[in-house]
Design a protein around this motif. Structure first.
Motif, PDB file in Angstrom:
ATOM      1  N   GLY A 284       0.811  -1.218   0.000  1.00 48.42           N
ATOM      2  CA  GLY A 284       0.000   0.000   0.000  1.00 48.42           C
ATOM      3  C   GLY A 284       0.845   1.269   0.000  1.00 48.42           C
ATOM      4  N   ILE A 285       2.044   1.194   0.551  1.00 44.55           N
ATOM      5  CA  ILE A 285       2.897   2.387   0.646  1.00 44.55           C
ATOM      6  C   ILE A 285       3.417   2.807  -0.733  1.00 44.55           C
ATOM      7  CG2 ILE A 285       5.007   3.344   1.663  1.00 44.55           C
ATOM      8  CD1 ILE A 285       4.478   1.402   4.070  1.00 44.55           C
ATOM      9  N   PRO A 286       4.091   1.917  -1.492  1.00 50.85           N
ATOM     10  CA  PRO A 286       4.493   2.314  -2.847  1.00 50.85           C
ATOM     11  C   PRO A 286       3.305   2.507  -3.786  1.00 50.85           C
ATOM     12  CG  PRO A 286       5.099   0.026  -2.406  1.00 50.85           C
ATOM     13  CD  PRO A 286       4.675   0.616  -1.101  1.00 50.85           C
ATOM     14  N   ASN A 287       2.196   1.802  -3.531  1.00 57.13           N
ATOM     15  CA  ASN A 287       0.980   2.042  -4.324  1.00 57.13           C
ATOM     16  C   ASN A 287       0.538   3.495  -4.223  1.00 57.13           C
ATOM     17  OD1 ASN A 287       0.702  -0.555  -5.238  1.00 57.13           O
ATOM     18  ND2 ASN A 287      -1.130  -1.037  -4.064  1.00 57.13           N
ATOM     19  N   ARG A 288       0.499   3.970  -2.999  1.00 58.38           N
ATOM     20  CA  ARG A 288       0.047   5.360  -2.776  1.00 58.38           C
ATOM     21  C   ARG A 288       1.031   6.343  -3.395  1.00 58.38           C
ATOM     22  NH1 ARG A 288       0.215   8.683   2.603  1.00 58.38           N
ATOM     23  NH2 ARG A 288      -1.076  10.501   2.071  1.00 58.38           N
ATOM     24  N   ALA A 289       2.324   6.037  -3.309  1.00 54.73           N
ATOM     25  CA  ALA A 289       3.324   6.922  -3.913  1.00 54.73           C
ATOM     26  C   ALA A 289       3.083   7.055  -5.415  1.00 54.73           C
ATOM     27  CB  ALA A 289       4.728   6.393  -3.645  1.00 54.73           C
ATOM     28  N   ASP A 296      -0.554  14.044  -9.536  1.00 54.03           N
ATOM     29  CA  ASP A 296       0.169  15.318  -9.540  1.00 54.03           C
ATOM     30  C   ASP A 296       0.658  15.645 -10.959  1.00 54.03           C
ATOM     31  OD1 ASP A 296       1.448  17.612  -8.792  1.00 54.03           O
ATOM     32  OD2 ASP A 296       2.886  16.654  -7.446  1.00 54.03           O
ATOM     33  N   ILE A 297       1.186  14.657 -11.654  1.00 50.68           N
ATOM     34  CA  ILE A 297       1.661  14.874 -13.026  1.00 50.68           C
ATOM     35  C   ILE A 297       0.488  15.178 -13.951  1.00 50.68           C
ATOM     36  CG2 ILE A 297       2.719  13.723 -15.026  1.00 50.68           C
ATOM     37  CD1 ILE A 297       4.492  12.214 -12.970  1.00 50.68           C
ATOM     38  N   GLY A 298      -0.616  14.465 -13.760  1.00 50.07           N
ATOM     39  CA  GLY A 298      -1.825  14.713 -14.535  1.00 50.07           C
ATOM     40  C   GLY A 298      -1.848  13.964 -15.857  1.00 50.07           C
ATOM     41  N   GLY A 299      -2.990  14.049 -16.527  1.00 49.73           N
ATOM     42  CA  GLY A 299      -3.150  13.367 -17.808  1.00 49.73           C
ATOM     43  C   GLY A 299      -3.342  11.877 -17.626  1.00 49.73           C
ATOM     44  N   TYR A 300      -2.962  11.117 -18.636  1.00 49.91           N
ATOM     45  CA  TYR A 300      -3.058   9.670 -18.561  1.00 49.91           C
ATOM     46  C   TYR A 300      -1.899   9.123 -17.737  1.00 49.91           C
ATOM     47  CZ  TYR A 300      -6.498  10.045 -22.331  1.00 49.91           C
ATOM     48  OH  TYR A 300      -7.600  10.357 -23.093  1.00 49.91           O
ATOM     49  N   SER A 350       9.376  12.788  -6.553  1.00 51.20           N
ATOM     50  CA  SER A 350      10.073  13.014  -5.282  1.00 51.20           C
ATOM     51  C   SER A 350       9.088  13.355  -4.164  1.00 51.20           C
ATOM     52  CB  SER A 350      11.089  14.150  -5.438  1.00 51.20           C
ATOM     53  OG  SER A 350      12.119  13.800  -6.323  1.00 51.20           O
ATOM     54  N   LYS A 351       8.144  14.237  -4.468  1.00 47.05           N
ATOM     55  CA  LYS A 351       7.150  14.650  -3.475  1.00 47.05           C
ATOM     56  C   LYS A 351       6.294  13.477  -3.023  1.00 47.05           C
ATOM     57  CE  LYS A 351       3.196  17.760  -2.889  1.00 47.05           C
ATOM     58  NZ  LYS A 351       2.310  18.741  -3.585  1.00 47.05           N
ATOM     59  N   ALA A 352       5.929  12.607  -3.956  1.00 46.51           N
ATOM     60  CA  ALA A 352       5.081  11.461  -3.621  1.00 46.51           C
ATOM     61  C   ALA A 352       5.781  10.520  -2.640  1.00 46.51           C
ATOM     62  CB  ALA A 352       4.695  10.714  -4.888  1.00 46.51           C
ATOM     63  N   ASP A 354       8.224  11.293  -0.663  1.00 47.20           N
ATOM     64  CA  ASP A 354       8.383  12.028   0.589  1.00 47.20           C
ATOM     65  C   ASP A 354       7.088  11.979   1.409  1.00 47.20           C
ATOM     66  OD1 ASP A 354       9.863  13.993   2.346  1.00 47.20           O
ATOM     67  OD2 ASP A 354       8.107  15.190   1.805  1.00 47.20           O
ATOM     68  N   THR A 355       5.962  12.106   0.721  1.00 43.35           N
ATOM     69  CA  THR A 355       4.668  12.100   1.421  1.00 43.35           C
ATOM     70  C   THR A 355       4.418  10.778   2.141  1.00 43.35           C
ATOM     71  OG1 THR A 355       3.722  13.648  -0.173  1.00 43.35           O
ATOM     72  CG2 THR A 355       2.158  12.336   1.116  1.00 43.35           C
ATOM     73  N   VAL A 356       4.832   9.666   1.547  1.00 38.79           N
ATOM     74  CA  VAL A 356       4.602   8.360   2.195  1.00 38.79           C
ATOM     75  C   VAL A 356       5.755   7.962   3.108  1.00 38.79           C
ATOM     76  CG1 VAL A 356       3.158   7.590   0.277  1.00 38.79           C
ATOM     77  CG2 VAL A 356       5.577   6.987   0.284  1.00 38.79           C
ATOM     78  N   GLY A 357       6.740   8.850   3.258  1.00 41.66           N
ATOM     79  CA  GLY A 357       7.806   8.643   4.235  1.00 41.66           C
ATOM     80  C   GLY A 357       8.950   7.752   3.802  1.00 41.66           C
ATOM     81  N   VAL A 358       9.077   7.524   2.497  1.00 40.24           N
ATOM     82  CA  VAL A 358      10.163   6.669   1.998  1.00 40.24           C
ATOM     83  C   VAL A 358      11.420   7.491   1.748  1.00 40.24           C
ATOM     84  CG1 VAL A 358      10.918   5.198   0.084  1.00 40.24           C
ATOM     85  CG2 VAL A 358       8.637   4.915   1.066  1.00 40.24           C
ATOM     86  N   LEU A 359      11.276   8.682   1.179  1.00 41.63           N
ATOM     87  CA  LEU A 359      12.420   9.572   0.934  1.00 41.63           C
ATOM     88  C   LEU A 359      12.363  10.801   1.848  1.00 41.63           C
ATOM     89  CD1 LEU A 359      12.751   9.564  -2.964  1.00 41.63           C
ATOM     90  CD2 LEU A 359      14.100   8.292  -1.292  1.00 41.63           C
TER      91      LEU A 359
END
Length: 359
Positions: A284-289, A296-300, A350-352, A354-359
């Motif tokens: 679930g952690i890398p899934n959420r990242a 955030d990137i958007g589009g497809y 990078s932000k993703a 960081d948000t899940v606490g990996v980086l």
């Protein structure tokens, strides 16, 4: 992977239903539901027999079926029925190019294998699971009310579900894409199926399973449901699917299935010896990242975020024991290479993490 995984040198058998869910059913279900769950959890001997038969029957055929280098990639699907037995591959019911069957499970399996082949070929120029034209084989109606679907490194196998907790396992395209992607990971990265590498293995399957569904529906990242196995839970079950990539831990909360145990960040990482040290839980952690980066990137999502993950999966720096942090750093590195060091894509990745606490 199933709780009844093999512990020898051949590849494990990857099941869509995690053992923690089956154990909850075995504890909380009706007598019939408990019996079916226990049967699934204790099927190791049957799967060992399957693997020996499969190796003898299918390995030579695969070698003979590899297309010449000059030939354009083309899908080659074969669907069998086990007729409620546990014998594989079973009776041939539909081959490549043949008309639709009157059996909806046959058609869903055929279409799901085709959609997965098309996705990898059209988006990432990958020629089937092994990138060498591997024929795609599926068997439906496996076992009696069998509550699972699995990839055994040779083919896909689908149960019919018990009808009270789970519908037929061909119903969810992302489940088919998830299982076949285990084959892609075997050939591309050979991630060990335990702990963080195993959770990455599961996450990669969820990522591309979801992308295959999104590609088929032509959904942008902000319109996708990010649910794995939507439609798989039977009517009356309190849940939306097996996992939520957007909000791990919220996919279901049911008296029989229990509560979705997935953490959404490293602060809640689950230390456990079960489920190969939590491969279905901590994914679930890398899934959420990935989901955060894609939105955030958007589009497809398959266009940029998916390409970053696919390039990372095929990165020579990926090792069988790769951890979340190493994988995350490689996704950032590949985003930098593809789109530029200060690009919006690189910053989103990078932000993703960081948000899940990996980086």
């Amino acid at each position: 992977m199933c709780n009844h995984a093999r512990h020898d040198r051949v590849h494990p058998i990857y099941c869509i239903l995690p053992p923690h869910m089956l154990k909850e059913i075995a504890k909380n279900g009706t007598p019939q539901q408990r019996s079916l769950a226990i049967d699934t959890l204790s099927a190791d001997h049957t799967f060992r027999q399957i693997r020996s038969v499969q190796a003898a029957m299918l390995a030579p055929r695969r070698g003979a079926a590899v297309a010449p280098v000059a030939a354009a990639p083309s899908v080659h699907r074969t669907i069998y029925t086990a007729n409620q037995t546990e014998t594989l591959p079973g009776t041939l019911v539909r081959s490549e190019g043949s008309p639709k069957s009157n059996d909806v499970s046959v058609n869903e399996a055929y279409d799901g294998l085709g959609a997965t082949f098309e996705f990898y070929q059209e988006i990432y120029h990958r020629n089937s699971i092994d990138d060498a034209g591997m024929p795609l084989i599926g068997t439906v109606h496996y076992g009696e009310q069998y509550d699972n679907a699995f990839w055994n490194s040779q083919q896909m196998v689908f149960g019919d579900g018990d009808g009270t907790l789970f519908n037929r396992f061909t119903v969810a395209l992302d489940v088919i894409g998830h299982e076949l992607t285990h084959g892609v990971t075997e050939h591309a990265a050979a991630l060990a199926y335990s702990g963080q590498p195993g959770a990455l293995n599961e996450s990669v399957s969820d990522v591309f399973g979801s992308l295959i569904k999104q590609y088929t529906l032509k959904q942008t990242a902000d319109k996708a449901d990010w649910i794995i196995g939507a439609g798989l839970l039977a009517k009356g079950v309190k849940g939306v699917g097996l996992r939520s990539m957007k909000e791990p831990g919220t996919a279901y909360d049911d008296p029989v299935l229990g509560k979705d145990p997935q953490p959404a960040d490293m602060a809640h990482y689950v230390q456990t010896a079960q489920d190969n040290h939590g491969v279905h839980i901590n994914s679930g952690i890398p899934n959420r990242a990935f989901c955060l980066a894609a939105i955030d990137i958007g589009g497809y999502a398959w266009d940029k975020a998916g390409r970053i993950w696919y390039e990372t999966l095929n990165d020579s720096h990926i090792k069988p024991n790769t951890t979340f942090k190493t994988f995350a750093k490689l996704t950032v590195s590949n985003a930098n290479r593809l789109y530029g060091a200060n690009s919006a894509e690189s910053k989103a990745v990078s932000k993703a993490w960081d948000t899940v606490g990996v980086l």
